[in-house]
Design a protein around this motif. Structure first.
Motif, short mmCIF file in Angstrom:
data_model
loop_
_atom_site.label_atom_id
_atom_site.label_comp_id
_atom_site.label_asym_id
_atom_site.label_seq_id
_atom_site.Cartn_x
_atom_site.Cartn_y
_atom_site.Cartn_z
N LYS A 6 -24.56 12.62 12.69
CA LYS A 6 -23.73 12.90 13.36
C LYS A 6 -23.87 15.03 13.42
CE LYS A 6 -19.92 10.15 15.61
NZ LYS A 6 -18.28 9.90 14.41
N MET A 7 -24.40 14.75 11.78
CA MET A 7 -24.94 16.29 11.34
C MET A 7 -26.01 17.07 12.33
SD MET A 7 -23.31 18.79 9.66
CE MET A 7 -24.68 20.47 10.18
N LEU A 8 -26.88 15.98 12.58
CA LEU A 8 -28.01 16.29 12.79
C LEU A 8 -27.81 16.40 14.26
CD1 LEU A 8 -30.97 14.07 11.27
CD2 LEU A 8 -30.55 16.60 11.00
N LYS A 9 -27.14 15.81 15.36
CA LYS A 9 -26.59 15.91 16.24
C LYS A 9 -26.05 17.00 17.12
CE LYS A 9 -24.61 13.03 20.13
NZ LYS A 9 -24.19 13.75 20.64
N PHE B 39 -17.84 20.32 17.16
CA PHE B 39 -18.94 21.13 15.71
C PHE B 39 -17.64 21.08 14.55
CE2 PHE B 39 -20.48 24.93 12.70
CZ PHE B 39 -21.84 24.20 13.33
N LYS B 40 -16.78 21.41 14.63
CA LYS B 40 -15.67 21.81 13.06
C LYS B 40 -15.94 20.58 12.42
CE LYS B 40 -14.36 26.73 14.43
NZ LYS B 40 -12.69 26.75 15.20
N GLN B 41 -14.85 19.60 13.22
CA GLN B 41 -15.24 18.37 12.55
C GLN B 41 -16.53 17.27 12.58
OE1 GLN B 41 -11.40 17.13 12.71
NE2 GLN B 41 -12.51 16.03 10.93
N ILE B 42 -16.67 17.21 12.45
CA ILE B 42 -18.24 16.76 12.23
C ILE B 42 -18.42 17.97 10.86
CG2 ILE B 42 -20.60 16.71 12.24
CD1 ILE B 42 -19.79 15.43 15.66
N VAL B 43 -18.64 19.18 10.75
CA VAL B 43 -18.70 19.50 9.82
C VAL B 43 -18.25 18.74 8.78
CG1 VAL B 43 -20.50 22.40 9.01
CG2 VAL B 43 -21.04 21.25 11.71
N ARG B 44 -17.04 19.10 9.15
CA ARG B 44 -15.94 19.55 7.91
C ARG B 44 -16.09 18.17 6.72
NH1 ARG B 44 -11.05 21.72 6.15
NH2 ARG B 44 -10.04 19.78 5.81
N ASN B 45 -16.37 17.15 7.36
CA ASN B 45 -16.39 15.91 7.30
C ASN B 45 -17.49 15.51 6.50
OD1 ASN B 45 -14.38 15.11 8.55
ND2 ASN B 45 -15.25 14.13 10.57
N TYR B 46 -18.80 16.01 7.26
CA TYR B 46 -20.03 16.05 6.94
C TYR B 46 -19.90 17.36 4.86
CZ TYR B 46 -25.08 16.88 5.75
OH TYR B 46 -26.11 16.66 4.99
N CYS B 47 -18.84 18.04 4.85
CA CYS B 47 -19.07 19.44 3.57
C CYS B 47 -18.48 18.60 2.40
CB CYS B 47 -18.16 20.48 4.40
SG CYS B 47 -19.29 21.71 4.80
#
Length: 342
Positions: A79-82, A148-156
Motif C-alpha cells: 500500500k505504501m508503494l501504491k 495518503f495520510k492513513q496509509i503513510v501513518r500506518n507505515y510510519c
C-alpha cells in the motif's frame, strides 16, 4: 510558478544539459555487477544471539543488510508503494502545491538533491516528510490521494517499531547494553521519510538519480520497488547493484552510527541510477538522533587510552553542516575527526 519537477508529464527525448555529468563522473552502467552475496538477515529466525552476530558481521563487512520476516506486513508495504505512485501520478498543478526548495520545511516536494549548492542536477523528484511525532506533522501531509495520510501513518508506525528494535540489536552487536543507542540518541529521536520518484530517463548512462553519498542519520530503512533495480552500493572499490529481495527492507548504516561505534561500523556509500524504460519508486525512512543529542563513542569502544576517532558533536551541528554542502562533496564525518598525534 515555473515547475522544476521532472515528473511534470513532459516526455524527454534527450537529457537536459543541467543533468549531464562529465565523462569521468558517469555511472558506467556496463561495469556494474550484481551484488550476489549481499547479506540477508531473517529476523524471525528465533535465535537472538545468532541474529545479533549476523548484524555485527554485516555492519563491519558491508555497512548494510537486507531483512526479512521483520514484522511489517506485506499489505502495508504494498500500500505504501501504491499510494506513493498515486501521488506522483497526480497532475502537476496539484503536486506543486507542496513544492519548496527550503530544506527546513518539514513537508515539501522538491527535485534533485540540493538545488542551492549543486552544479549538476539529479534525475529525481521526492516528497520529504517529517514523521515523528505523528500528531505534530501528519496534518501537513498531502490530502490527495485521499488515502495518503492513513496509509503513510500506518507505515510510519510500523517502521519506527522496527527501527528501534534494530537499534537495540545493533547496540548488542557492539557489546553494549541493548538500550544504549536508543538512550544516547534521545527518546524523542526523529523520523523522516523521502518518497523518491525517478522518472524514465532518456539517457541514463549520463546522469544519476542520486550520486554517491552516505546518509547523515543513524539508520536508513529502504523499501524498494520490486520491478526496477536502481540501488547500487560500493564494495571494495566497485559499484554493485542490489536487486530487490521479496518483502525485504534494505538497512543502511548512517554517519551517526559510524561515529557512535568509533568507526567499527562504516556508513555505506550508495547511489541511485535511473532507467530508460520504467520509472522507479523507493521509500527511505531515516531514524535520526534528537537534535540536541551528543554523538560520542562510548569508552567500551575506544582502545587503550587513545582519543575517539571523532569529536563530540550534536546531531543539529552535523545536520547543518551536511546540508551546507553538495551531496557528493565527500564524507561529512571527515570534518568532525579528532586530530591525531604522530
Amino acid at each position: 510558478m515555473e515547475t522544476q519537477l521532472i515528473s511534470s508529464g513532459f516526455q524527454y527525448t534527450t537529457l537536459p544539459r543541467s543533468y549531464i555529468r562529465s565523462e569521468p563522473d558517469r555511472p558506467k552502467l556496463s561495469e556494474v555487477a550484481d551484488y550476489h552475496n549481499a547479506p540477508v538477515i531473517d529476523l524471525g529466525f528465533g535465535d537472538r544471539k545468532y541474529i545479533v552476530q549476523q548484524i555485527s558481521d554485516a555492519c563491519q563487512q558491508y555497512g548494510f543488510f537486507q531483512i526479512i520476516n521483520h514484522g511489517v506486513s506485506r499489505d502495508i508495504m504494498e500500500k505504501m508503494l501504491k499510494v506513493s505512485k498515486e501521488f506522483f501520478d497526480l497532475p502537476i498543478e496539484e503536486k506543486m502545491k507542496l513544492y519548496s526548495n527550503d530544506p527546513s520545511k518539514t513537508t515539501r516536494l522538491s527535485t534533485s538533491s540540493n538545488l542551492q549548492k549543486e552544479k549538476i542536477h539529479n534525475w529525481r523528484d521526492y516528497l520529504r516528510l517529517h514523521c515523528y511525532p505523528l500528531d505534530k506533522y501528519e496534518q501537513e501531509w498531502p490530502s490527495n490521494p485521499s488515502s495518503f495520510k492513513q496509509i503513510v501513518r500506518n507505515y510510519c508506525i510500523e517502521i519506527r517499531k522496527l527501527g528501534l528494535k534494530l537499534q537495540e540489536a545493533i547496540s548488542e552487536s557492539l557489546g553494549l547494553d541493548k538500550d544504549y543507542i536508543n538512550n544516547s540518541l534521545g527518546l524523542e529521536q526523529g523520523q523522516h521519510m523521502a518518497i523518491n520518484y525517478y522518472p524514465k530517463c532518456p539517457e541514463p548512462e549520463l546522469t544519476y538519480g542520486l550520486p554517491a553519498h552516505t546518509d547523515p542519520n543513524t539508520l536508513t530503512i529502504l523499501l524498494q520497488d520490486m520491478q526496477v533495480t536502481g540501488l547500487q552500493l560500493l564494495k571494495d572499490g566497485k559499484w554493485l547493484a542490489v536487486k530487490p529481495f521479496p518483502n525485504a527492507f534494505v538497512v543502511n548504516i548512517g554517519d551517526q552510527l559510524q561515529a557512535l561505534s568509533n568507526s567499527k561500523y562504516k556508513s555505506t556509500w550508495h547511489r541511485a541510477v535511473v532507467n530508460a524504460h520504467k520509472p522507479r519508486i523507493s521509500v527511505a525512512t531515516f531514524l535520526c538522533p534528537w537534535n540536541n543529542a551528543v554523538i560520542k563513542a562510548p569508552s567500551e569502544l575506544i582502545e587503550d587510552e587513545s582519543k575517539p576517532i571523532y569529536k563530540d558533536f550534536t546531531y543539529a551541528e552535523y545536520y547543518g553542516k551536511f546540508w551546507s554542502r553538495n551531496l557528493d562533496q565527500g564524507h561529512c564525518l571527515e570534518l568532525f575527526k579528532n586530530s591525531r598525534e604522530i
